[in-house]
Write a protein that holds these residues in place. Structure first.
Motif, PDB file in Angstrom:
ATOM      1  N   ALA A  66       0.779  -1.224   0.006  1.00 29.95           N
ATOM      2  CA  ALA A  66       0.018   0.052   0.013  1.00 29.95           C
ATOM      3  C   ALA A  66       1.024   1.332  -0.113  1.00 29.95           C
ATOM      4  O   ALA A  66       0.729   2.054  -0.819  1.00 29.95           O
ATOM      5  CB  ALA A  66      -0.943  -0.062   1.308  1.00 29.95           C
ATOM      6  N   VAL A  67       1.924   1.317   0.863  1.00 28.76           N
ATOM      7  CA  VAL A  67       2.499   2.534   1.065  1.00 28.76           C
ATOM      8  C   VAL A  67       3.820   2.692  -0.129  1.00 28.76           C
ATOM      9  O   VAL A  67       3.907   3.838  -0.760  1.00 28.76           O
ATOM     10  CB  VAL A  67       3.356   2.569   2.305  1.00 28.76           C
ATOM     11  CG1 VAL A  67       4.494   3.649   2.550  1.00 28.76           C
ATOM     12  CG2 VAL A  67       2.515   2.425   3.464  1.00 28.76           C
ATOM     13  N   SER A  68       4.452   1.666  -0.556  1.00 31.48           N
ATOM     14  CA  SER A  68       5.475   1.753  -1.467  1.00 31.48           C
ATOM     15  C   SER A  68       5.155   1.715  -2.987  1.00 31.48           C
ATOM     16  O   SER A  68       5.330   2.130  -3.766  1.00 31.48           O
ATOM     17  CB  SER A  68       6.758   1.024  -1.324  1.00 31.48           C
ATOM     18  OG  SER A  68       6.328  -0.211  -1.231  1.00 31.48           O
ATOM     19  N   ARG A  69       4.116   0.578  -3.107  1.00 27.89           N
ATOM     20  CA  ARG A  69       3.666   0.555  -4.718  1.00 27.89           C
ATOM     21  C   ARG A  69       2.448   1.696  -5.018  1.00 27.89           C
ATOM     22  O   ARG A  69       2.567   2.343  -6.032  1.00 27.89           O
ATOM     23  CB  ARG A  69       2.820  -0.894  -4.959  1.00 27.89           C
ATOM     24  CG  ARG A  69       2.556  -1.326  -6.095  1.00 27.89           C
ATOM     25  CD  ARG A  69       3.826  -1.627  -7.049  1.00 27.89           C
ATOM     26  NE  ARG A  69       4.723  -2.593  -6.727  1.00 27.89           N
ATOM     27  CZ  ARG A  69       4.889  -3.665  -6.823  1.00 27.89           C
ATOM     28  NH1 ARG A  69       3.761  -4.173  -7.597  1.00 27.89           N
ATOM     29  NH2 ARG A  69       5.826  -4.381  -6.571  1.00 27.89           N
ATOM     30  N   TYR A  70       1.691   1.752  -4.005  1.00 24.44           N
ATOM     31  CA  TYR A  70       0.370   2.665  -4.475  1.00 24.44           C
ATOM     32  C   TYR A  70       0.358   3.715  -3.880  1.00 24.44           C
ATOM     33  O   TYR A  70      -0.366   4.771  -3.892  1.00 24.44           O
ATOM     34  CB  TYR A  70      -1.031   1.994  -4.004  1.00 24.44           C
ATOM     35  CG  TYR A  70      -1.158   0.510  -4.751  1.00 24.44           C
ATOM     36  CD1 TYR A  70      -1.430   0.719  -6.321  1.00 24.44           C
ATOM     37  CD2 TYR A  70      -0.774  -0.558  -4.172  1.00 24.44           C
ATOM     38  CE1 TYR A  70      -1.504  -0.519  -7.101  1.00 24.44           C
ATOM     39  CE2 TYR A  70      -0.832  -1.807  -5.009  1.00 24.44           C
ATOM     40  CZ  TYR A  70      -1.192  -1.750  -6.255  1.00 24.44           C
ATOM     41  OH  TYR A  70      -1.526  -3.010  -6.932  1.00 24.44           O
ATOM     42  N   SER A  71       1.634   4.121  -3.306  1.00 24.92           N
ATOM     43  CA  SER A  71       2.063   5.405  -2.771  1.00 24.92           C
ATOM     44  C   SER A  71       0.871   5.918  -1.635  1.00 24.92           C
ATOM     45  O   SER A  71       0.475   7.313  -1.880  1.00 24.92           O
ATOM     46  CB  SER A  71       2.493   6.502  -3.415  1.00 24.92           C
ATOM     47  OG  SER A  71       2.052   6.461  -4.673  1.00 24.92           O
ATOM     48  N   LEU A  72       0.419   5.239  -0.986  1.00 25.40           N
ATOM     49  CA  LEU A  72      -0.870   5.685  -0.088  1.00 25.40           C
ATOM     50  C   LEU A  72      -0.199   6.039   1.218  1.00 25.40           C
ATOM     51  O   LEU A  72       0.955   5.719   1.317  1.00 25.40           O
ATOM     52  CB  LEU A  72      -1.672   4.548   0.410  1.00 25.40           C
ATOM     53  CG  LEU A  72      -2.763   3.732  -0.688  1.00 25.40           C
ATOM     54  CD1 LEU A  72      -3.284   2.522  -0.284  1.00 25.40           C
ATOM     55  CD2 LEU A  72      -3.549   4.919  -1.168  1.00 25.40           C
ATOM     56  N   PRO A  73      -0.651   6.845   2.027  1.00 25.39           N
ATOM     57  CA  PRO A  73      -0.088   7.375   3.371  1.00 25.39           C
ATOM     58  C   PRO A  73       0.081   6.255   4.269  1.00 25.39           C
ATOM     59  O   PRO A  73      -0.791   5.311   4.345  1.00 25.39           O
ATOM     60  CB  PRO A  73      -1.110   8.349   3.690  1.00 25.39           C
ATOM     61  CG  PRO A  73      -2.187   8.503   3.136  1.00 25.39           C
ATOM     62  CD  PRO A  73      -1.981   7.919   1.688  1.00 25.39           C
ATOM     63  N   PRO A  74       0.936   6.231   5.134  1.00 25.71           N
ATOM     64  CA  PRO A  74       1.390   5.186   5.997  1.00 25.71           C
ATOM     65  C   PRO A  74       0.141   4.755   6.775  1.00 25.71           C
ATOM     66  O   PRO A  74      -0.265   3.600   7.023  1.00 25.71           O
ATOM     67  CB  PRO A  74       2.474   5.592   6.932  1.00 25.71           C
ATOM     68  CG  PRO A  74       3.154   6.606   6.074  1.00 25.71           C
ATOM     69  CD  PRO A  74       2.061   7.303   5.173  1.00 25.71           C
ATOM     70  N   LEU A  75      -0.596   5.733   7.408  1.00 25.79           N
ATOM     71  CA  LEU A  75      -1.661   5.428   8.177  1.00 25.79           C
ATOM     72  C   LEU A  75      -2.648   4.483   7.493  1.00 25.79           C
ATOM     73  O   LEU A  75      -3.409   3.489   7.919  1.00 25.79           O
ATOM     74  CB  LEU A  75      -2.287   6.633   8.881  1.00 25.79           C
ATOM     75  CG  LEU A  75      -3.270   6.725   9.868  1.00 25.79           C
ATOM     76  CD1 LEU A  75      -2.479   5.886  11.246  1.00 25.79           C
ATOM     77  CD2 LEU A  75      -3.994   7.786  10.144  1.00 25.79           C
ATOM     78  N   VAL A  76      -3.010   5.018   6.198  1.00 21.85           N
ATOM     79  CA  VAL A  76      -4.155   4.353   5.266  1.00 21.85           C
ATOM     80  C   VAL A  76      -3.491   2.805   5.182  1.00 21.85           C
ATOM     81  O   VAL A  76      -4.348   1.799   5.241  1.00 21.85           O
ATOM     82  CB  VAL A  76      -4.241   5.091   4.006  1.00 21.85           C
ATOM     83  CG1 VAL A  76      -5.221   4.260   3.166  1.00 21.85           C
ATOM     84  CG2 VAL A  76      -4.758   6.534   4.012  1.00 21.85           C
TER      85      VAL A  76
END
Lengths: 352, 305
Positions: free
Chosen positions: B52-62
């Motif tokens: 979620a964080v590194s591939r889809y660059s969502l914020p860490p909390l999400v």
């Protein structure tokens, strides 16, 4: 033969059938491998299968007959593997005849594993249930850690031991046998399928004789009701220890057999996952059922190999098969269906 | 100061163990089973957050919330498919099934995400500007004039652990569902007679345990950033040990066991030997169990004859 089988009681009959099946399997496999009709990958697995069969039967003694869950059985295998190979290496010149050397080193392995079993048994057998299980797990991990950091060398002045770093300080023609995390390298592969078969037979004789003896009945009485057994004057610690040490010794000799089938062996091979693997054999084969353990151990050792065509998916399939088998064998509908198929079976089981 | 440093990293590691141990202890308390697949749920949680964080660059909390959702659903599904049909089966059969689930999750992860180690991004950083005006990524805080360096991950781990613990204690003692959980772990039959839906309560326990495992996975991989399909197994075993150490079935016991185990592990690594630290941890466990056979805070059940 059939007449003789009928005159025996049910337990003994099953014991003889077990012996017979093992011998038949050995003869068939031996004939097949000499005529070259089994694949080389299966041929290479014959010795590990024997070792796992011995592991499963010996663990069944602890889990099925004694009724205590052990999660550290691979630890005893590890003790056996390392002491057995050390013995084989140091006896290389003394006993040039390989099968005898293998036999002697397996005995040494069994003795050391029995000693480990005794020492571990003193604290372990005071505990109960899951606490006992976690302590056996802990001992398995401790044994793994120790062998990962143990250095043993041999030269003219005898054995040299060191822990953590190699300070064995050997003379020029000395050899480092156990090299810490590198384990043992350049092992002579002296384990054979015949040796494995003999070990399986010895294991069966030992286990069946123990189970069918006065001591064996005492062990099962303790399993079924500890308090009742204690109140009729059975020495709980003694009988528990007897089963535990026997189980450890057999696992030790299996370890020696297993190790001398490979050219190198490392302590990480005998980790928690190996203990669990053997436990899976025992539970799948049926608690207290030695024939079941043998079949489960052999089948599940071959299964990943047989699933080769699934290539990457084979361990996934293995996991699914494992879950489905557990669900199916414990399904009440299926159980009652099977019971109806074999009318006599259920009654006998309940009577026994 | 080095002592304090080791103590803080011990508490931080111990907090992670404690969060994982909570999952073990709650499931054991209510379903009387050793859920060996719990360690692998941690791994799944960490992978979800990583992607979620590194591939889809969502914020860490999400990412964390997503991981918790996926793991919660996973926990419920696994419970429904693999454990629920075995409710009346012998405990060893359930144990083997749990091992099967563990193998399944590890190998599924291997197929889905390959065995190449993933480097987990550190989400606990603050972007600041130094004296010269350059942007700096700050990942730790200096105390006592730079003698003590505490990373934000450590602080966050300890804080999250305390929050989770307080929340769970409140949940089990004050809410209806929490009380239902305690009732089920005490006596399932009686709980059912009182109108508690035992199956739903057990599912709920698995859901909470798995959700916590996702948090533990993210925290674990933030502190030790290599992520492979077997990441969860050793922390899983350690946390299981921690749960037994503190007395399995007891929530404060899981916290105490986890913290002690983490501190002992770090101290053993620092002062005795890195290679033998695991052996020392397990040796301490054995000694504790010999003195207190039901763990530190476990209830000693008297046998009635």
């Amino acid at each position: 033969m059939a007449n003789k089988l009928n005159t025996l009681n049910k337990t003994n009959r099953w014991n003889y059938i077990t012996y017979l099946l093992v011998i038949i399997a050995y003869v068939i496999l031996q004939v097949m491998s000499s005529t070259g009709s089994i694949s080389s990958s299966l041929k290479g697995m014959l010795v590990p299968i024997c070792a796992y069969v011995v592991m499963a039967v010996s663990l069944n003694l602890t889990v099925g007959v004694l009724g205590e869950l052990s999660l550290g059985h691979a630890g005893f295998m590890s003790v056996g593997a390392f002491t057995g190979v050390t013995a084989a290496v140091s006896l290389q010149n003394l006993i040039p005849f390989a099968p005898l050397r293998l036999a002697v080193s397996m005995v040494v392995a069994a003795l050391f594993a029995a000693l480990a079993g005794f020492l571990i048994g003193i604290p372990v057998l005071r505990l109960k249930g899951d606490y006992l299980a976690i302590v056996t797990l802990a001992f398995g991990e401790i044994i793994k850690s120790i062998f990962n950091n143990l250095y043993v060398g041999l030269d003219e002045s005898g054995f040299h031991f060191s822990l953590l770093s190699d300070t064995t300080d050997l003379s020029e023609n000395g050899t480092l046998i156990i090299g810490g995390p590198m384990g043992i390298g350049s092992i002579q592969k002296i384990s054979t399928f015949t040796a494995g078969f003999i070990l399986v037979m010895i294991t069966l004789v030992v286990v069946f004789h123990l189970v069918n003896s006065r001591a064996g009945r005492a062990i099962m009485a303790i399993r079924d009701n500890r308090i009742a057994a204690e109140s009729v004057g059975l020495n709980i610690t003694k009988y528990k220890m007897m089963a535990f040490v026997t189980s450890a010794a057999l696992a030790g000799s299996a370890g020696a057999l297993f190790a001398m089938n490979y050219s190198t062996i490392v302590a990480n091979k005998f980790d928690f996952n190996t203990s669990i693997l053997v436990l899976v054999f025992v539970v799948l084969g049926g608690l207290g059922n030695m024939l079941g353990s043998i079949i489960a151990a052999a089948a599940l050792t071959i299964l990943p190999e047989a699933l080769r065509e699934f290539s990457d998916y084979r361990m996934l399939v293995y996991a699914i098969v494992l879950i489905l088998v557990m669900l199916a064998t414990n399904n009440p509908t299926l159980k009652s269906f099977l019971a109806r198929l074999k009318p006599g079976k259920r009654g006998e089981k309940e009577a026994a | 100061m080095t002592f304090l440093n080791y103590l803080i990293s011990g508490i931080s590691l111990g907090s992670i163990y404690a969060i994982i141990a909570l999952g073990y202890t709650m499931v054991y308390g209510i379903a009387k089973m050793l859920n060996f697949a719990h360690g692998d749920v941690i791994m799944v949680g960490a992978y979800i957050c990583f992607y979620a964080v590194s591939r889809y660059s969502l914020p860490p909390l999400v990412g964390v919330i997503l991981a918790m959702l996926v793991c919660t659903v996973l926990g419920i599904v696994v419970e429904r498919l693999a454990y629920k049909p075995l409710r009346s089966a012998p405990s060893l059969a359930v144990l083997i099934t749990a091992i099967g689930v563990s193998y399944f999750l590890q190998n599924a992860a291997l197929l889905l995400w390959s065995s190449n180690p993933k480097v987990f991004p550190n989400a606990f950083v603050i972007n600041t500007i130094d004296e010269a005006g350059n942007p700096v990524v700050q990942s730790s805080i200096d105390l006592f004039g730079g003698q003590l360096k505490v990373s934000f991950v450590t602080i966050a781990t300890i804080a999250i652990c305390i929050v989770i613990m307080l929340a769970l204690l409140w949940f089990t003692s004050k809410t209806r569902l929490g009380k239902a959980m305690r009732a089920c772990s005490e006596d399932k039959g009686a709980a059912q007679l009182m109108g508690i839906n035992v199956n739903a309560t057990i599912s709920m326990t698995f859901a909470i345990g798995s959700g916590l495992a996702a948090i533990a996975g993210v925290l674990l991989c933030s502190a030790y950033p290599t992520l492979v399909p077997t990441t969860g197994s050793m922390p899983g075993i350690k946390a299981f040990t921690a749960a037994v150490f503190g007395g399995i079935g007891s929530i404060p016991g899981a916290l105490l066991g986890g913290l002690l185990l983490g501190i002992i592990e770090i101290f053993a690594k620092a002062y005795i030997s890195t290679q033998l630290s695991d052996a020392i941890v397990f040796a301490v466990l054995i000694v504790v169990l010999l003195v207190k056979p039901a763990g530190l805070l476990g209830k000693q059940i008297r046998e009635k004859v």
